[in-house]
Design an enzyme around this catalytic site. Structure first.
Site, PDB file in Angstrom:
ATOM      1  N   GLY A  59       0.834  -1.208   0.000  1.00 57.38           N
ATOM      2  CA  GLY A  59       0.000   0.000   0.000  1.00 57.38           C
ATOM      3  C   GLY A  59       0.858   1.243   0.000  1.00 57.38           C
ATOM      4  O   GLY A  59       2.043   1.189   0.349  1.00 57.38           O
ATOM      5  N   CYS A  86       5.202  -6.072   1.774  1.00 58.19           N
ATOM      6  CA  CYS A  86       5.594  -4.662   1.746  1.00 58.19           C
ATOM      7  C   CYS A  86       4.871  -3.877   2.849  1.00 58.19           C
ATOM      8  O   CYS A  86       5.156  -4.071   4.020  1.00 58.19           O
ATOM      9  CB  CYS A  86       5.332  -4.101   0.359  1.00 58.19           C
ATOM     10  SG  CYS A  86       6.228  -2.569   0.081  1.00 58.19           S
ATOM     11  N   TYR A  87       3.938  -3.020   2.528  1.00 57.22           N
ATOM     12  CA  TYR A  87       3.191  -2.317   3.585  1.00 57.22           C
ATOM     13  C   TYR A  87       2.566  -3.346   4.539  1.00 57.22           C
ATOM     14  O   TYR A  87       2.529  -3.128   5.751  1.00 57.22           O
ATOM     15  CB  TYR A  87       2.094  -1.445   2.963  1.00 57.22           C
ATOM     16  CG  TYR A  87       1.317  -0.626   3.994  1.00 57.22           C
ATOM     17  CD1 TYR A  87       1.750   0.635   4.379  1.00 57.22           C
ATOM     18  CD2 TYR A  87       0.164  -1.133   4.590  1.00 57.22           C
ATOM     19  CE1 TYR A  87       1.064   1.368   5.335  1.00 57.22           C
ATOM     20  CE2 TYR A  87      -0.535  -0.409   5.552  1.00 57.22           C
ATOM     21  CZ  TYR A  87      -0.074   0.848   5.915  1.00 57.22           C
ATOM     22  OH  TYR A  87      -0.762   1.571   6.864  1.00 57.22           O
ATOM     23  N   HIS A 181       7.718  -7.473  -3.479  1.00 53.56           N
ATOM     24  CA  HIS A 181       6.440  -7.871  -4.086  1.00 53.56           C
ATOM     25  C   HIS A 181       6.609  -9.167  -4.884  1.00 53.56           C
ATOM     26  O   HIS A 181       7.025  -9.121  -6.041  1.00 53.56           O
ATOM     27  CB  HIS A 181       5.944  -6.762  -5.029  1.00 53.56           C
ATOM     28  CG  HIS A 181       5.446  -5.561  -4.300  1.00 53.56           C
ATOM     29  ND1 HIS A 181       4.134  -5.424  -3.919  1.00 53.56           N
ATOM     30  CD2 HIS A 181       6.080  -4.448  -3.875  1.00 53.56           C
ATOM     31  CE1 HIS A 181       3.975  -4.274  -3.297  1.00 53.56           C
ATOM     32  NE2 HIS A 181       5.144  -3.656  -3.249  1.00 53.56           N
ATOM     33  N   GLU A 183       4.371 -10.884  -6.236  1.00 52.97           N
ATOM     34  CA  GLU A 183       3.327 -11.045  -7.258  1.00 52.97           C
ATOM     35  C   GLU A 183       3.684 -10.435  -8.601  1.00 52.97           C
ATOM     36  O   GLU A 183       3.033 -10.712  -9.596  1.00 52.97           O
ATOM     37  CB  GLU A 183       1.994 -10.456  -6.760  1.00 52.97           C
ATOM     38  CG  GLU A 183       1.980  -8.961  -6.486  1.00 52.97           C
ATOM     39  CD  GLU A 183       2.532  -8.580  -5.105  1.00 52.97           C
ATOM     40  OE1 GLU A 183       3.182  -9.436  -4.476  1.00 52.97           O
ATOM     41  OE2 GLU A 183       2.346  -7.441  -4.677  1.00 52.97           O
ATOM     42  N   ASP A 238     -17.199 -12.133 -22.830  1.00 54.05           N
ATOM     43  CA  ASP A 238     -17.900 -12.131 -21.545  1.00 54.05           C
ATOM     44  C   ASP A 238     -19.386 -12.439 -21.709  1.00 54.05           C
ATOM     45  O   ASP A 238     -19.932 -13.311 -21.027  1.00 54.05           O
ATOM     46  CB  ASP A 238     -17.721 -10.790 -20.828  1.00 54.05           C
ATOM     47  CG  ASP A 238     -16.259 -10.434 -20.662  1.00 54.05           C
ATOM     48  OD1 ASP A 238     -15.428 -11.352 -20.752  1.00 54.05           O
ATOM     49  OD2 ASP A 238     -15.946  -9.249 -20.462  1.00 54.05           O
ATOM     50  N   LYS A 380     -10.591 -12.365 -16.393  1.00 55.56           N
ATOM     51  CA  LYS A 380     -10.792 -12.582 -17.829  1.00 55.56           C
ATOM     52  C   LYS A 380     -10.291 -13.950 -18.305  1.00 55.56           C
ATOM     53  O   LYS A 380     -10.973 -14.646 -19.047  1.00 55.56           O
ATOM     54  CB  LYS A 380     -10.059 -11.474 -18.601  1.00 55.56           C
ATOM     55  CG  LYS A 380     -10.361 -11.444 -20.067  1.00 55.56           C
ATOM     56  CD  LYS A 380     -11.620 -10.690 -20.322  1.00 55.56           C
ATOM     57  CE  LYS A 380     -11.922 -10.541 -21.782  1.00 55.56           C
ATOM     58  NZ  LYS A 380     -13.125  -9.706 -21.968  1.00 55.56           N
TER      59      LYS A 380
END
Ligand code: XMP
Length: 524
Positions: A59, A86-87, A181, A183, A238, A380
């Site tokens: 964050g 992190c945060y 991070h 990710e 979609d 998606k």
């Protein structure tokens, strides 16, 4: 919160730009997770959600700032594994009795660190299985503050030159905290940490599309009962997957309306209606309203005016056809999870409208309909996987996105039937070229735009005075930013020659090499 029979992981969002990527990594591991902003995660919420594990996102705030975001205290007492990023790492340290020091950004004297860094192992940990086998690991750091004192029970398992507390753990409580991070793409082996984390938390990987399909069908049947559902079918992935799924659940209680505004690509209406009506036996109304749309667009050349006309007519037309379906109580929409996630807003102010996108928003209230949104939990690529699971052809699922206003926004200036016909032919040749060269799946979106300018050329012995067209092809992850696709000159030359030879009305072809930003993907 969604009802689901799966093991769930909770991601508490502290406002990082990349929180969604954490969810992506977990979904890739067949783990069901939800992102909720920290403000909503109360003790009562925690008790009801009952996660099997929790991740604290990064964050932009500073934990040393008074009033900065915190996790609910109850999360630490639930006995479930926690991973702080992190945060999230700093929140954990601060709340569990450690100390964080402000860096340059928050006014302290510590070291801020942004970008690539290398973490060295400082001890063995199940979370780090498979890491450090070939030496230090590349990671992505993005922090102003840093941990200065560990909370009781924690030990250091990894360090980097500017982050002596890069990897922390309290193994007795299964609490883990990393400064970087895992990710993001720039932590190349970060996915492995998530894999290890969910493994040690006891997830079985029960989130598969096969399982989801069964569960979603049950949920649709429960919601809809014996009532009727209508769906605006656009031919996009979609709405197509939503329609196929609802059809599997309630059969002919579903009627789809395919609004044909006359701004579709070559053979598109035929292909979409043909596939759903003839191959999949859905009830599809082909609302051919070309005259209405092109009539109202006549003489209009302002991009926003064109968009507004199309948006308004689309809703009118859909409503007209839907009104004919007696007893419809539900409207199906292909809303996806990224549209549902409530983002943590730190900036507050409304963002500028670049283009008014058209959708069927507002229709349900106007028509007194309830919503069926069976894709609300999916990203998606999961929608694509579900589409394959439901038997939609791969070529259909992999199609490039196509905007609601269709060719109107690829025809700058006034829209005429003649220009639309030329554009359709040129676009078909261009896409054929891309497919023939095996490039279709590498490209996010490719199309032609017909320019409102005619230029002089020479063909054979004669002078021509015809339209110029622009080819556009971009790579992108989500359409928010994009880069032009680096075609070879051979490809571009061959394509230009084919378009000029095969499409009467075009005598000049250009390639658009603008990225987004500063450009947008579409021309209008
Ligand atoms: P831009 O041109 O804004 O486009 O860079 C980003 C992505 O959005 C698509 N797009 C639309 N999709 N209704 C839609 O459903 C619209 O009004 C619309 N306008 C743009 C565009 O094709 C690209 O994928």
């Amino acid at each position: 919160m969604t009802d689901t029979a799966h093991d769930r992981l909770l991601i508490i969002d502290f406002g990082s730009q990349v929180t969604q990527l954490i969810a992506r990594r977990l979904r890739e591991l067949s783990v069901y997770c939800e992102i909720h902003p920290y403000q909503n995660v109360t003790d009562a919420f925690m008790a009801e959600f009952a996660p099997k594990a929790v991740i604290f996102s990064g964050g932009p705030d500073s934990v040393v700032r008074e009033g900065s975001p915190r996790a609910p205290e109850s999360v630490f007492a639930m006995g479930v594994p926690i991973l702080g990023i992190c945060y999230g790492q700093q929140v954990m340290m601060q709340q569990l009795g450690g100390r964080v020091e402000g860096g340059k950004i928050s006014g302290g004297g510590g070291t801020a660190e942004f970008g690539r860094a290398y973490v060295t192992s400082a001890g063995n940990l199940p979370l780090l299985d498979g890491w450090f086998e070939a030496g230090p690991e590349q990671v992505w750091m993005s922090h102003g503050d840093h941990v200065a004192e560990l909370a009781p029970g924690f030990e250091v398992y990894g360090t980097s030159p500017n982050a002596p507390y890069a990897i922390l753990a309290d193994t007795s409580r299964n609490f883990y905290a990393v400064q970087f991070h895992p990710e993001v793409h720039h932590t190349p082996r970060g996915a492995k940490l998530y894999e290890n984390f969910v493994k040690l938390a006891g997830f079985t990987g029960d989130w598969t599309m096969g399982a989801y399909r069964e569960q979603a069908i049950e949920a649709i049947r429960d919601q809809v009962g014996d009532k009727k559902v209508i769906c605006a079918l656009s031919g996009g992935v979609d709405s197509s997957v939503a329609a196929a799924l609802i059809h599997e659940a309630v059969g002919d209680q579903l009627t789809c309306v395919f609004v044909d505004h006359g701004l579709l690509r070559k053979d598109e209406a035929k292909e979409v209606v043909g596939m759903f009506r003839d191959h999949m036996n859905l009830q599809v109304i082909h609302a051919d309203e070309t005259e209405l749309f092109l009539g109202e667009l006549e003489g209009q050349s302002d991009p926003e005016t064109k968009r507004k006309i199309i948006g308004r007519l689309f809703i009118d037309v859909f409503q007209k056809y839907a009104d004919e379906i007696e007893g419809a109580e539900f409207l199906a929409q292909g809303t996806l999870y990224p549209d549902v996630i409530e983002s943590v807003s730190f900036s507050g102010g409304p963002s500028v409208t670049i283009k008014s996108h058209h959708n069927v928003g507002g229709l349900p209230e106007k028509m007194g309909l309830k919503l069926v949104e069976p894709l609300r939990e999916l990203f998606k690529d999961e929608v694509r996987a579900l589409g394959r699971e439901l038997g939609l052809p791969a070529s259909f699922i992999g199609r490039h996105p196509f905007p609601g206003p269709g060719l109107a926004i690829r025809c700058p200036g006034e829209i005429t039937r003649a220009k639309l016909d030329i554009l359709r032919e040129a676009d078909a040749v261009y896409i054929d070229q891309i497919r023939k060269h095996g490039l279709y799946d590498e490209i996010w979106q490719a199309f032609c735009a017909i320019l409102p300018v005619r230029t002089v050329g020479v063909m054979g012995d004669g002078r021509t005075y015809d339209y110029a067209c622009a080819l556009r092809a971009v790579t992108s992850v989500d359409g928010m930013t994009a880069d032009y696709y680096p075609f070879s000159h051979e490809f571009l030359g061959e394509t230009a020659t084919r378009i000029i030879n095969e499409v009467p009305g075009i005598n000049r072809v250009t390639y658009d090499i603008t990225s987004k930003p500063p450009g947008t993907i579409e021309w209008e």
